[in-house]
Design a protein around this motif. Structure first.
Motif, mmCIF file in Angstrom:
data_model
loop_
_atom_site.group_PDB
_atom_site.id
_atom_site.type_symbol
_atom_site.label_atom_id
_atom_site.label_comp_id
_atom_site.label_asym_id
_atom_site.label_seq_id
_atom_site.Cartn_x
_atom_site.Cartn_y
_atom_site.Cartn_z
ATOM 1 N N PHE A 98 0.818 -1.224 0.000
ATOM 2 C CA PHE A 98 0.000 0.000 0.000
ATOM 3 C C PHE A 98 0.850 1.271 0.000
ATOM 4 C CE2 PHE A 98 -2.340 -3.246 2.393
ATOM 5 C CZ PHE A 98 -3.539 -3.278 1.689
ATOM 6 N N VAL A 99 0.268 2.322 -0.586
ATOM 7 C CA VAL A 99 0.803 3.667 -0.354
ATOM 8 C C VAL A 99 -0.364 4.595 -0.028
ATOM 9 C CG1 VAL A 99 2.873 3.548 -1.807
ATOM 10 C CG2 VAL A 99 0.696 4.264 -2.825
ATOM 11 N N ARG A 100 -0.030 5.695 0.665
ATOM 12 C CA ARG A 100 -1.040 6.720 0.966
ATOM 13 C C ARG A 100 -0.734 7.961 0.136
ATOM 14 N NH1 ARG A 100 -1.057 10.344 6.302
ATOM 15 N NH2 ARG A 100 0.354 11.492 4.945
ATOM 16 N N LEU A 101 -1.744 8.374 -0.636
ATOM 17 C CA LEU A 101 -1.595 9.576 -1.448
ATOM 18 C C LEU A 101 -2.427 10.688 -0.818
ATOM 19 C CD1 LEU A 101 -1.991 8.011 -5.038
ATOM 20 C CD2 LEU A 101 0.032 8.089 -3.571
ATOM 21 N N ALA A 102 -1.767 11.759 -0.406
ATOM 22 C CA ALA A 102 -2.471 12.888 0.230
ATOM 23 C C ALA A 102 -2.840 13.892 -0.863
ATOM 24 C CB ALA A 102 -1.560 13.534 1.275
ATOM 25 N N PHE A 103 -4.144 14.041 -1.087
ATOM 26 C CA PHE A 103 -4.567 14.842 -2.248
ATOM 27 C C PHE A 103 -5.076 16.242 -1.876
ATOM 28 C CE2 PHE A 103 -8.175 11.910 -1.216
ATOM 29 C CZ PHE A 103 -9.108 12.858 -0.816
ATOM 30 N N GLY A 104 -4.937 16.630 -0.605
ATOM 31 C CA GLY A 104 -5.544 17.891 -0.169
ATOM 32 C C GLY A 104 -4.956 19.144 -0.799
ATOM 33 N N MET A 105 -3.629 19.229 -0.858
ATOM 34 C CA MET A 105 -2.980 20.486 -1.227
ATOM 35 C C MET A 105 -2.558 20.590 -2.701
ATOM 36 S SD MET A 105 0.312 22.256 0.619
ATOM 37 C CE MET A 105 1.481 21.093 -0.041
ATOM 38 N N PRO A 106 -2.118 19.494 -3.345
ATOM 39 C CA PRO A 106 -1.583 19.634 -4.708
ATOM 40 C C PRO A 106 -2.622 20.146 -5.707
ATOM 41 C CG PRO A 106 -1.072 17.466 -3.791
ATOM 42 C CD PRO A 106 -2.060 18.104 -2.871
ATOM 43 N N THR A 107 -2.110 20.763 -6.789
ATOM 44 C CA THR A 107 -3.007 21.198 -7.867
ATOM 45 C C THR A 107 -3.450 19.969 -8.665
ATOM 46 O OG1 THR A 107 -1.166 21.410 -9.396
ATOM 47 C CG2 THR A 107 -1.757 23.388 -8.121
ATOM 48 N N LYS A 108 -4.446 20.191 -9.526
ATOM 49 C CA LYS A 108 -4.918 19.098 -10.378
ATOM 50 C C LYS A 108 -3.759 18.587 -11.246
ATOM 51 C CE LYS A 108 -8.487 18.012 -13.733
ATOM 52 N NZ LYS A 108 -9.603 18.460 -14.542
ATOM 53 N N GLU A 109 -2.981 19.521 -11.776
ATOM 54 C CA GLU A 109 -1.861 19.146 -12.658
ATOM 55 C C GLU A 109 -0.850 18.293 -11.879
ATOM 56 O OE1 GLU A 109 -3.126 22.324 -12.396
ATOM 57 O OE2 GLU A 109 -4.269 21.957 -14.244
ATOM 58 N N GLU A 110 -0.565 18.709 -10.632
ATOM 59 C CA GLU A 110 0.404 17.940 -9.833
ATOM 60 C C GLU A 110 -0.130 16.539 -9.539
ATOM 61 O OE1 GLU A 110 2.585 21.634 -7.444
ATOM 62 O OE2 GLU A 110 0.756 20.768 -6.644
ATOM 63 N N LEU A 111 -1.426 16.438 -9.264
ATOM 64 C CA LEU A 111 -2.000 15.116 -8.972
ATOM 65 C C LEU A 111 -1.911 14.219 -10.212
ATOM 66 C CD1 LEU A 111 -5.106 16.234 -6.853
ATOM 67 C CD2 LEU A 111 -3.061 15.067 -6.014
ATOM 68 N N PHE A 112 -2.152 14.798 -11.373
ATOM 69 C CA PHE A 112 -2.060 14.008 -12.612
ATOM 70 C C PHE A 112 -0.607 13.584 -12.867
ATOM 71 C CE2 PHE A 112 -5.925 13.616 -15.252
ATOM 72 C CZ PHE A 112 -6.829 14.100 -14.319
ATOM 73 N N ARG A 113 0.334 14.536 -12.679
ATOM 74 C CA ARG A 113 1.753 14.203 -12.915
ATOM 75 C C ARG A 113 2.191 13.103 -11.941
ATOM 76 N NH1 ARG A 113 6.696 16.865 -11.407
ATOM 77 N NH2 ARG A 113 5.544 18.557 -10.446
#
Ligand SMILES: Cc1ncc(COP(=O)(O)O)c(C=O)c1O
Length: 434
Positions: free
Chosen positions: A403-418
């Motif tokens: 498993f990994v944990r991805l924290a999606f609160g702060m990044p931009t949409k572009e950063e999440l996609f990258r």
């Protein structure tokens, strides 16, 4: 749920002392602090506390500008009081607002017993984490066992293990702790765990948990509460993400089901106002609150009054309903972020990973389908500028996990996609042995 709750007869007389650690039972109030907790009165000559002269305080007036342009003024008297030593339980005005909020949101059965020594009390804490730290030291001694949902909030393990307590996880899914597994584990404890003591405390994060983003179903909440009653366990309900629940109505908290007074609930303003404010509040049976206050007297003293006065001004301006709307706005922002990462994950990770949709909070818990050790992914992603957390940290007694944990609160949409694109590439490379 309300009817079900009201039909349960409370267990009489929980012996809280029997849950307290040897260390915490040795703690007593400091005589210096005891006098400091008296509300100053103009008729009293106050030579007891080490209060500095108010002329020393550098701030005489504060104006807070809110996002919508509203200005909140903190006048000279308020600033003077704010910069002085304060009450262990928190500023009286904020304390009252929070008791009202707890009543409005949870209506705990134990709150309306003002003369009951075991009724509900509230203490304003310096954030959720420090309150958890103190509370674990209150309810756990060396050799004790703590039951948790699996996976659990990783930092908690790092608080509990040095106490000498063993953390044992109960199998959980997207609806929370699997109650049948918990029941079976407790019923046959000695067969499962020959050396570990029976647990007397459950720690859980029922809403938008870290790291899974799951929210317990109503049924599971009631079932887990009932099991804790049967096995005479206290419950530490860490609901840091409660108001971030993506849909309304909010789920019933365990505190709202607590007819006995076995729930110690932790709220924080970190996920709904700002983590830099470092404020939270604990709602718990008075004996627990009193012991926490005793610990506070020799540690934190009281949370920053500058933070408290900011939050008090917001609560007075918003009222409970406005505060709840702030929760809805936060939930909507995080839901937007969750949608971004789900879109990115569906695009780049579907062939190598699986996940459940988060219901609240700010985490996506991702399982690699064919990689047993996700820490290799974490390392390789770091080299390519993507920082994620390995999941085994959140699973007690485990060193390797997929498993990994991805924290999606702060990044931009572009950063999440990258990030998802790179995680997918790394996973495919590792699957192919490179
Ligand atoms: C489940 C959980 N509990 C507690 C905390 C600590 O919160 P605070 O910022 O109030 O100390 C966190 C922070 O990430 C968390 O995820």
């Amino acid at each position: 749920m309300a009817n079900e709750r009201n039909s349960i007869r409370p267990t009489n007389g929980i012996k809280y002392e029997s849950y307290f650690s040897k260390l915490s039972l040795k703690r007593t109030r400091t005589p210096l602090r005891a006098t400091g907790d008296n509300i100053p009165s103009p008729d009293v000559c106050y030579l007891s506390g080490g209060f500095p002269p108010a002329e020393m305080f550098p701030i005489v007036h504060t104006e807070i500008t809110l996002r919508d342009g509203t200005k909140l003024n903190l006048d000279k008297d308020t600033m003077e009081e704010t910069q002085q030593y304060g009450d262990t339980y928190g500023m009286a005005g904020l304390h009252k607002c929070l008791v009202d909020l707890v009543r409005r949101v949870h209506n705990p059965p134990t709150l309306n017993k003002p003369n009951d020594d075991n009724g509900l009390g509230v203490l304003i804490s310096a954030g959720g984490q420090s309150a958890l730290h103190h509370c674990f030291n209150i309810v756990l001694s060396e050799g004790d066992t703590l039951l948790v949902q699996n996976p659990t909030y990783a930092t908690m393990i790092y608080i509990v293990q040095p106490i000498g307590a063993t953390v044992i996880g109960v199998e959980s899914d997207k609806d929370g702790i699997i109650s049948s597994k918990m029941e079976e584990l407790l019923e046959n404890w000695e067969q499962h765990h020959k050396t570990a003591r029976r647990p007397r405390v459950l720690y859980c994060v029922p809403t938008g948990d870290n790291p899974r983003g799951a929210s317990w179903s109503q049924t599971r909440r009631q079932e887990v509460y009932n099991i804790c009653r049967k096995y005479e366990m206290l419950i530490m309900e860490d609901d840091a993400y409660y108001f971030t629940h993506f849909t309304r109505p909010l789920p019933p908290s365990l505190l709202s089901l607590d007819v006995d007074g076995r729930v110690i609930r932790f709220d924080t303003f970190s996920k709904i106002l700002a983590p830099g404010i470092r404020l939270g509040y604990v709602s718990a049976p008075k004996p627990v609150i009193e012991l926490l206050a005793t610990v506070y007297q020799t540690s934190v003293l009281f949370p920053s009054q500058l933070s408290q006065v900011f939050v008090l001004s917001l609560l007075r301006h918003w009222g409970n309903e406005g505060f709840l709307r702030q929760g809805e706005r936060t939930a909507a922002l995080l839901k937007r972020q969750a949608n971004y990462i789900l879109e990115a994950a569906n695009k780049y990770l579907k062939d190598v990973c699986e996940w459940d949709e988060p219901k609240a909070g700010m985490f996506l818990w991702v399982k690699f389908k064919r990689l047993a050790d996700a820490s290799l992914v974490v390392e390789k992603c770091k080299q390519r500028g993507v920082l994620i957390v390995a999941g085994h940290f959140a699973i007690p007694q485990v060193r390797v996990a997929p498993f990994v944990r991805l924290a999606f609160g702060m990044p931009t949409k572009e950063e999440l996609f990258r990030a998802c694109k790179i995680i997918g590439e790394v996973a495919r490379e590792l699957e192919q042995g490179s």
